[in-house]
Design a protein around this motif. Structure first.
Motif, PDB file in Angstrom:
ATOM      1  N   GLU A  94       0.809  -1.216   0.000  1.00 13.94           N
ATOM      2  CA  GLU A  94       0.000   0.000   0.000  1.00 13.94           C
ATOM      3  C   GLU A  94       0.849   1.276   0.000  1.00 13.94           C
ATOM      4  OE1 GLU A  94       0.058  -2.562   2.250  1.00 13.94           O
ATOM      5  OE2 GLU A  94      -0.981  -1.911   4.058  1.00 13.94           O
ATOM      6  N   LEU A  95       2.171   1.150   0.046  1.00 10.83           N
ATOM      7  CA  LEU A  95       3.062   2.315  -0.007  1.00 10.83           C
ATOM      8  C   LEU A  95       3.787   2.417  -1.350  1.00 10.83           C
ATOM      9  CD1 LEU A  95       4.646   2.140   3.562  1.00 10.83           C
ATOM     10  CD2 LEU A  95       2.810   3.637   2.764  1.00 10.83           C
ATOM     11  N   GLY A  96       3.267   1.735  -2.364  1.00 11.12           N
ATOM     12  CA  GLY A  96       3.886   1.725  -3.690  1.00 11.12           C
ATOM     13  C   GLY A  96       3.921   3.097  -4.341  1.00 11.12           C
ATOM     14  N   VAL A  97       4.403   3.127  -5.569  1.00 13.20           N
ATOM     15  CA  VAL A  97       4.624   4.393  -6.272  1.00 13.20           C
ATOM     16  C   VAL A  97       3.335   5.190  -6.482  1.00 13.20           C
ATOM     17  CG1 VAL A  97       6.757   3.659  -7.400  1.00 13.20           C
ATOM     18  CG2 VAL A  97       4.578   3.260  -8.540  1.00 13.20           C
ATOM     19  N   ASP A  98       2.196   4.533  -6.516  1.00  6.82           N
ATOM     20  CA  ASP A  98       0.924   5.219  -6.750  1.00  6.82           C
ATOM     21  C   ASP A  98       0.088   5.369  -5.484  1.00  6.82           C
ATOM     22  OD1 ASP A  98       1.385   5.526  -9.511  1.00  6.82           O
ATOM     23  OD2 ASP A  98       0.730   3.467  -9.883  1.00  6.82           O
ATOM     24  N   ALA A  99       0.710   5.256  -4.332  1.00 11.33           N
ATOM     25  CA  ALA A  99      -0.030   5.343  -3.067  1.00 11.33           C
ATOM     26  C   ALA A  99      -0.676   6.717  -2.908  1.00 11.33           C
ATOM     27  CB  ALA A  99       0.899   5.076  -1.893  1.00 11.33           C
TER      28      ALA A  99
END
Length: 160
Positions: free
Chosen positions: A77-82
């Motif tokens: 949930e902390l990826g590049v698109d969070a």
């Protein structure tokens, strides 16, 4: 609660069919991460939870903390698109009993700064490998006070 935001260090540009999340740190980025890990280890409480984006460049940035015996948890949930909401939920802001550090990306790190410091329509520029430390204190007679405790950049860290 303390929320520490660490943007990943300098990464290579995506080329060809490379996915954004597969970008690796440059040689400069590896040095930036090592300097910031040195500083962070000296100031982070032992109880700090470290949450990291699954992108290669953020995991490589956080890997610099392994030298100091600090472990981290990769959180999709902390990826590049969070989004700001996803990141704050992952950190359990403002309810966590221990400090939390997120190793993540722009633009959501800058948007978190804006949201927590009372400027929700302003996205702050969190530069590569910089750390922004935000604290919230509950006062007995008033609402909680949120403030910027520190900003640190790798070029300010004295490490040989």
């Amino acid at each position: 609660m303390d929320l520490i935001l660490w943007r990943h260090a300098e990464a290579e540009f995506a080329t060809g069919d490379m996915q954004d999340s597969d970008r690796k740190l440059t040689a400069k980025g590896l040095k930036q991460a090592a300097k910031m890990a040195f500083w962070l280890d000296s100031v982070l409480p032992d109880t700090c939870r470290i949450l990291v984006s699954p992108a290669v460049r953020t995991r490589s940035t956080a890997d610099a903390l392994l030298e100091y015996g600090r472990k981290y948890k990769v959180m999709p949930e902390l990826g590049v698109d969070a989004t700001v909401r996803e990141a704050l939920l992952a950190a359990n802001w403002p309810y966590s009993r221990e400090p939390v550090m997120i190793v993540g990306h722009q633009p959501y790190l800058g948007a978190i700064v804006g949201e927590l410091l009372g400027h929700p329509l302003h996205d702050y520029s969190v530069r590569k490998s910089n750390v922004w430390w935000i604290s919230q204190k509950q006062k007995e007679t008033t609402d909680a006070e949120t403030y910027l405790k520190a900003i640190m950049a790798p070029d300010l860290v004295l490490k040989s």
